[in-house]
Design an enzyme around this catalytic site. Structure first.
Site, PDB file in Angstrom:
ATOM      1  N   ASN A 121      48.012 -35.636  38.752  1.00 34.53           N
ATOM      2  CA  ASN A 121      49.133 -36.090  37.928  1.00 34.53           C
ATOM      3  C   ASN A 121      48.962 -37.570  37.616  1.00 34.53           C
ATOM      4  O   ASN A 121      48.295 -38.297  38.333  1.00 34.53           O
ATOM      5  CB  ASN A 121      50.445 -35.863  38.701  1.00 34.53           C
ATOM      6  N   TYR A 168      62.464 -24.665  18.002  1.00 35.25           N
ATOM      7  CA  TYR A 168      61.135 -24.092  18.274  1.00 35.25           C
ATOM      8  C   TYR A 168      60.232 -24.141  17.042  1.00 35.25           C
ATOM      9  O   TYR A 168      59.014 -24.286  17.175  1.00 35.25           O
ATOM     10  CB  TYR A 168      61.270 -22.667  18.846  1.00 35.25           C
ATOM     11  N   GLN A 223      52.806 -23.222  32.526  1.00 33.55           N
ATOM     12  CA  GLN A 223      54.218 -23.282  32.159  1.00 33.55           C
ATOM     13  C   GLN A 223      54.332 -23.645  30.686  1.00 33.55           C
ATOM     14  O   GLN A 223      55.407 -23.559  30.106  1.00 33.55           O
ATOM     15  CB  GLN A 223      54.966 -24.330  32.991  1.00 33.55           C
ATOM     16  N   ASN A 224      53.246 -24.103  30.102  1.00 32.32           N
ATOM     17  CA  ASN A 224      53.258 -24.593  28.724  1.00 32.32           C
ATOM     18  C   ASN A 224      53.297 -23.422  27.737  1.00 32.32           C
ATOM     19  O   ASN A 224      52.790 -22.337  28.027  1.00 32.32           O
ATOM     20  CB  ASN A 224      52.018 -25.446  28.443  1.00 32.32           C
ATOM     21  N   CYS A 258      61.231  -9.112  20.078  1.00 29.17           N
ATOM     22  CA  CYS A 258      62.446  -8.441  19.592  1.00 29.17           C
ATOM     23  C   CYS A 258      63.416  -8.283  20.759  1.00 29.17           C
ATOM     24  O   CYS A 258      63.081  -7.668  21.784  1.00 29.17           O
ATOM     25  CB  CYS A 258      62.107  -7.055  19.033  1.00 29.17           C
ATOM     26  N   CYS A 280      62.685  -7.205  13.199  1.00 26.33           N
ATOM     27  CA  CYS A 280      61.579  -6.814  14.072  1.00 26.33           C
ATOM     28  C   CYS A 280      60.675  -5.858  13.295  1.00 26.33           C
ATOM     29  O   CYS A 280      61.173  -4.882  12.703  1.00 26.33           O
ATOM     30  CB  CYS A 280      62.128  -6.097  15.303  1.00 26.33           C
ATOM     31  N   HIS A 282      55.917 -18.921  30.850  1.00 30.02           N
ATOM     32  CA  HIS A 282      57.129 -19.285  30.107  1.00 30.02           C
ATOM     33  C   HIS A 282      57.068 -18.840  28.656  1.00 30.02           C
ATOM     34  O   HIS A 282      57.853 -19.301  27.833  1.00 30.02           O
ATOM     35  CB  HIS A 282      57.350 -20.805  30.170  1.00 30.02           C
ATOM     36  N   CYS A 330      64.095  -4.247  21.069  1.00 28.05           N
ATOM     37  CA  CYS A 330      63.137  -3.233  21.551  1.00 28.05           C
ATOM     38  C   CYS A 330      61.975  -3.831  22.326  1.00 28.05           C
ATOM     39  O   CYS A 330      61.055  -3.104  22.727  1.00 28.05           O
ATOM     40  CB  CYS A 330      62.606  -2.415  20.358  1.00 28.05           C
TER      41      CYS A 330
HETATM   42  N1  APR Z   1      48.157 -36.747  32.608  1.00 27.35           N
HETATM   43  C1  APR Z   1      48.614 -36.124  33.731  1.00 27.35           C
HETATM   44  N2  APR Z   1      49.925 -35.924  34.000  1.00 27.35           N
HETATM   45  C2  APR Z   1      50.806 -36.384  33.089  1.00 27.35           C
HETATM   46  C3  APR Z   1      50.410 -37.032  31.888  1.00 27.35           C
HETATM   47  C4  APR Z   1      49.022 -37.211  31.675  1.00 27.35           C
HETATM   48  N3  APR Z   1      48.550 -37.815  30.576  1.00 27.35           N
HETATM   49  N4  APR Z   1      51.542 -37.376  31.197  1.00 27.35           N
HETATM   50  C5  APR Z   1      52.586 -36.936  31.931  1.00 27.35           C
HETATM   51  N5  APR Z   1      52.151 -36.351  33.067  1.00 27.35           N
HETATM   52  C6  APR Z   1      52.949 -35.730  34.134  1.00 27.35           C
HETATM   53  C7  APR Z   1      54.237 -36.453  34.452  1.00 27.35           C
HETATM   54  O1  APR Z   1      54.013 -37.442  35.447  1.00 27.35           O
HETATM   55  C8  APR Z   1      55.102 -35.289  34.981  1.00 27.35           C
HETATM   56  O2  APR Z   1      54.906 -35.130  36.379  1.00 27.35           O
HETATM   57  O3  APR Z   1      53.327 -34.454  33.646  1.00 27.35           O
HETATM   58  C9  APR Z   1      54.555 -34.067  34.250  1.00 27.35           C
HETATM   59  C10 APR Z   1      55.484 -33.544  33.172  1.00 27.35           C
HETATM   60  O4  APR Z   1      56.660 -33.079  33.794  1.00 27.35           O
HETATM   61  P1  APR Z   1      57.758 -32.331  32.914  1.00 27.35           P
HETATM   62  O5  APR Z   1      58.015 -33.107  31.684  1.00 27.35           O
HETATM   63  O6  APR Z   1      58.894 -32.011  33.838  1.00 27.35           O
HETATM   64  O7  APR Z   1      57.019 -30.977  32.460  1.00 27.35           O
HETATM   65  P2  APR Z   1      56.795 -29.661  33.306  1.00 27.35           P
HETATM   66  O8  APR Z   1      56.620 -29.987  34.766  1.00 27.35           O
HETATM   67  O9  APR Z   1      55.714 -28.907  32.645  1.00 27.35           O
HETATM   68  O10 APR Z   1      58.191 -28.867  33.101  1.00 27.35           O
HETATM   69  C11 APR Z   1      58.254 -27.567  33.640  1.00 27.35           C
HETATM   70  O11 APR Z   1      60.424 -27.272  32.597  1.00 27.35           O
HETATM   71  O12 APR Z   1      61.707 -27.608  30.750  1.00 27.35           O
HETATM   72  C12 APR Z   1      61.003 -26.661  31.443  1.00 27.35           C
HETATM   73  O13 APR Z   1      60.004 -24.738  30.555  1.00 27.35           O
HETATM   74  C13 APR Z   1      59.890 -26.141  30.588  1.00 27.35           C
HETATM   75  O14 APR Z   1      57.666 -25.508  31.237  1.00 27.35           O
HETATM   76  C14 APR Z   1      58.633 -26.544  31.331  1.00 27.35           C
HETATM   77  C15 APR Z   1      59.132 -26.704  32.758  1.00 27.35           C
END
Ligand code: APR
Length: 234
Positions: free
Chosen positions: A199, A55, A90-91, A115, A134, A107, A118
């Site tokens: 996507n 991280y 989720q980011n 911590c 902490c 997430h 606590c």
């Molecule tokens: N523009 C749009 N979509 C994109 C781009 C882009 N430039 N680049 C990649 N993608 C899409 C991919 O096609 C895919 O569908 O983003 C998606 C990324 O998928 P993942 O890598 O699985 O990420 P995510 O869906 O956010 O994962 C969910 O999984 O590992 C855990 O906690 C982690 O929050 C994360 C969760």
């Protein structure tokens, strides 16, 4: 008809063009690290230095990254849309806030520490170390404020309430692999809510969406927002 309340779910794909890796694409994070080594409570108990190292590296990368046009477009939508725009991510990077939006982090966040004893939260240092104390209870139980696999995501009640009142649910840059986020589209459909997927490519969940816009987020999201804001209010 212009939707009144819009709930947007973002995933790693919206930050890809800011230089942050996704998880499951080619050379994605989970092709270089094993989840069970760096993203579970058991991994942290077994080898905290390895988890902090994972991280710390992502925190440094995120600190040097800048929001892209997709983040900026969502901030503009939240500011200018006549109805309510709720952004759930989720980011764990802070790019959507940096673009000027309010965000629900389900997430957790790289920039925060938690911590384990606590539950106090504070701004994480750039490099977290094993056994860091902490600031509230002084116990050596600091951990990244990240929701690991096997843990309950944050703000689920609030997210469910927003989703239940939405007119439109939009999933941007997520592969739809990880629940509960991956289930939001099904909840929206059962509630009769219009659904849109933006996507780079088709996902396993694409068939569940009423509409899909295919393209890179930095182009597809601003185009979608322009269309929405430009559309005449009813
Ligand atoms: N523009 C749009 N979509 C994109 C781009 C882009 N430039 N680049 C990649 N993608 C899409 C991919 O096609 C895919 O569908 O983003 C998606 C990324 O998928 P993942 O890598 O699985 O990420 P995510 O869906 O956010 O994962 C969910 O999984 O590992 C855990 O906690 C982690 O929050 C994360 C969760």
């Amino acid at each position: 008809m212009r939707p009144e309340k819009i709930v947007i779910l973002t995933g790693a794909g919206i930050s890809a063009e800011s230089g942050l890796g996704t998880f499951r694409d080619k050379d994605g994070i989970w092709t270089r690290h094993r989840i069970e080594d760096v993203a579970t409570p058991e991994a942290f108990a077994r080898d905290p230095a390895r988890v902090h190292g994972f991280y710390n590296a992502r925190r440094a990368q995120a600190a040097d990254a800048r929001p892209n046009a997709a983040h900026a477009a969502l901030a503009r939508l939240q500011r200018d849309h006549a109805g309510e725009v709720v952004i759930v991510t989720q980011n764990v990077d802070g790019l959507q806030e940096a673009a000027g939006a309010t965000v629900i982090h389900m997430h957790g966040e790289l920039s925060r520490a938690l911590c384990a004893a606590c539950a106090h939260r504070w701004d994480a240092p750039r490099e977290m170390a094993v056994g860091a104390a902490c600031p509230a209870c002084a116990r050596p139980t600091a951990r990244p404020d990240i929701v690991w696999f096997g843990e309950m995501p944050y703000h689920m009640d609030a997210i469910a309430a927003h989703l239940g009142m939405a007119d439109l649910f939009v999933a941007i840059g997520t592969s739809g692999n990880v629940y509960p986020a991956a289930g939001f589209v099904e909840e929206a459909r059962m509630a009769g809510i219009e659904t849109l997927e933006i996507n780079l490519e088709e996902t396993a969940a694409s068939g569940l969406f009423d509409r899909t816009l295919t393209g890179a987020a930095s182009a597809a999201v601003p185009a979608w927002v322009d269309g929405l804001l430009g559309s005449a209010p009813d």
